[in-house]
Design an enzyme around this catalytic site. Structure first.
Site, short mmCIF file in Angstrom:
data_model
loop_
_atom_site.label_atom_id
_atom_site.label_comp_id
_atom_site.label_asym_id
_atom_site.label_seq_id
_atom_site.Cartn_x
_atom_site.Cartn_y
_atom_site.Cartn_z
N ASP A 122 -11.13 -6.00 -2.03
CA ASP A 122 -10.05 -6.55 -2.77
C ASP A 122 -8.88 -7.33 -2.12
OD1 ASP A 122 -11.74 -6.02 -5.38
OD2 ASP A 122 -10.61 -4.15 -5.41
N ASP A 178 -4.82 -6.39 -7.72
CA ASP A 178 -5.17 -7.35 -6.44
C ASP A 178 -5.81 -8.47 -7.17
OD1 ASP A 178 -4.02 -5.60 -4.69
OD2 ASP A 178 -5.87 -4.92 -4.03
N HIS A 217 -10.15 -0.17 -1.89
CA HIS A 217 -10.39 -1.49 -2.28
C HIS A 217 -10.32 -2.54 -1.24
CE1 HIS A 217 -6.11 -0.68 -2.50
NE2 HIS A 217 -5.97 -1.98 -2.95
N SER A 243 -2.41 -1.37 -11.14
CA SER A 243 -2.52 -0.96 -9.72
C SER A 243 -3.51 -1.74 -8.99
CB SER A 243 -2.75 0.58 -9.86
OG SER A 243 -3.04 1.03 -8.52
N GLY A 244 -3.44 -1.82 -7.63
CA GLY A 244 -4.16 -2.74 -6.93
C GLY A 244 -5.59 -2.20 -6.80
N HIS A 250 0.73 -1.19 0.03
CA HIS A 250 -0.18 -0.10 0.06
C HIS A 250 0.94 1.27 -0.26
CE1 HIS A 250 -3.57 -2.19 1.85
NE2 HIS A 250 -3.73 -2.05 0.53
N ARG A 299 -7.71 -13.82 1.31
CA ARG A 299 -8.28 -15.22 1.40
C ARG A 299 -7.94 -16.06 0.38
NH1 ARG A 299 -12.01 -17.30 -1.44
NH2 ARG A 299 -13.54 -18.89 -0.64
N ASP A 339 -1.19 -1.48 4.75
CA ASP A 339 -1.30 -0.66 6.01
C ASP A 339 -2.29 -0.79 6.70
OD1 ASP A 339 -1.20 1.65 7.50
OD2 ASP A 339 -0.94 3.11 5.73
N THR A 343 2.21 -5.62 -8.35
CA THR A 343 1.23 -4.72 -8.48
C THR A 343 1.82 -3.30 -8.96
OG1 THR A 343 0.42 -4.10 -6.26
CG2 THR A 343 -0.47 -5.87 -7.37
N GLY A 344 0.82 -2.69 -9.91
CA GLY A 344 1.14 -1.13 -10.12
C GLY A 344 2.29 -0.48 -9.92
N THR A 345 2.20 0.67 -9.16
CA THR A 345 3.55 1.46 -9.01
C THR A 345 4.42 0.78 -7.96
OG1 THR A 345 1.84 3.48 -8.60
CG2 THR A 345 3.97 3.50 -7.89
N THR A 346 4.08 -0.02 -7.40
CA THR A 346 5.04 -1.16 -6.71
C THR A 346 6.09 -1.43 -7.58
OG1 THR A 346 3.72 -1.60 -4.91
CG2 THR A 346 5.52 -3.21 -5.03
N LYS A 351 5.17 1.58 0.73
CA LYS A 351 5.86 1.21 -0.17
C LYS A 351 7.48 1.51 0.08
CE LYS A 351 2.73 2.04 -4.00
NZ LYS A 351 1.82 0.92 -3.95
#
Length: 159
Positions: free
Chosen positions: A106, A76, A103, A70-71, A12, A112, A96, A38-41, A16
């Site tokens: 998600d 996600d 989201h 991105s999540g 999150h 899960r 976080d 995911t995304g920016t990560t 990051k």
């Protein structure tokens, strides 16, 4: 799982920085595996690993990084699908706990599905440290899977 793992890295926004510090600290170990982010990560991880490779004058390769959306934009869910398809070996997800996420459903679904498929998952830097330093990181491993055939074959009354 083969000796080379497919490691998903997710963080999150407020976590990051922690993940990038962790990736930088563990760059040599991560270079031996494949990464999904995911995304920016994904962009931040790629930049951090490229910096470490430059500092080390190319003595270790930057691992391939598959970047998802991105999540909040479906990343996600993409990651969850990869887990269900057996394409992810472990997840490092620094989420976080103090910030509400738009989201959250998600995020819960991702947590899960990782448990359903018995995927090792770290949600803190210390648990990520324990996972990446495990002797199982460098050898083949077959996780025990729960038999869901009774659930799949259950009779559902449509009324």
């Amino acid at each position: 799982m083969q000796h080379q793992k497919v490691i998903a890295l997710v963080a999150h926004d407020h976590r990051k920085k922690d993940l990038i510090e962790w990736v930088s600290w563990n760059h040599a170990l991560l270079a031996e595996h494949r990464l999904v982010c995911t995304g920016t990560t994904g962009r931040l991880v790629e930049e951090a690993l490229a910096r470490k490779a430059a500092e080390a004058e190319g003595t270790f390769p930057v691992p391939p990084i598959q970047k998802l959306k991105s999540g909040p934009l479906g990343g996600d869910q993409q990651l969850g699908a990869l887990i269900a398809e057996g394409k992810i070996d472990m997840v490092i997800f620094l989420w976080d706990p103090m910030q509400p996420q738009p989201h959250d459903v998600d995020v819960k679904a991702l947590l899960r599905i990782a448990v359903v498929y018995n995927i090792p998952m770290a949600c803190s830097r210390s648990s990520a440290d324990f996972m990446i330093s495990s002797p199982l990181m460098t050898r083949r491993y077959e996780p025990a899977l729960t038999d869901y055939s009774a659930y799949i074959g259950r009779v559902v009354d449509p009324d």
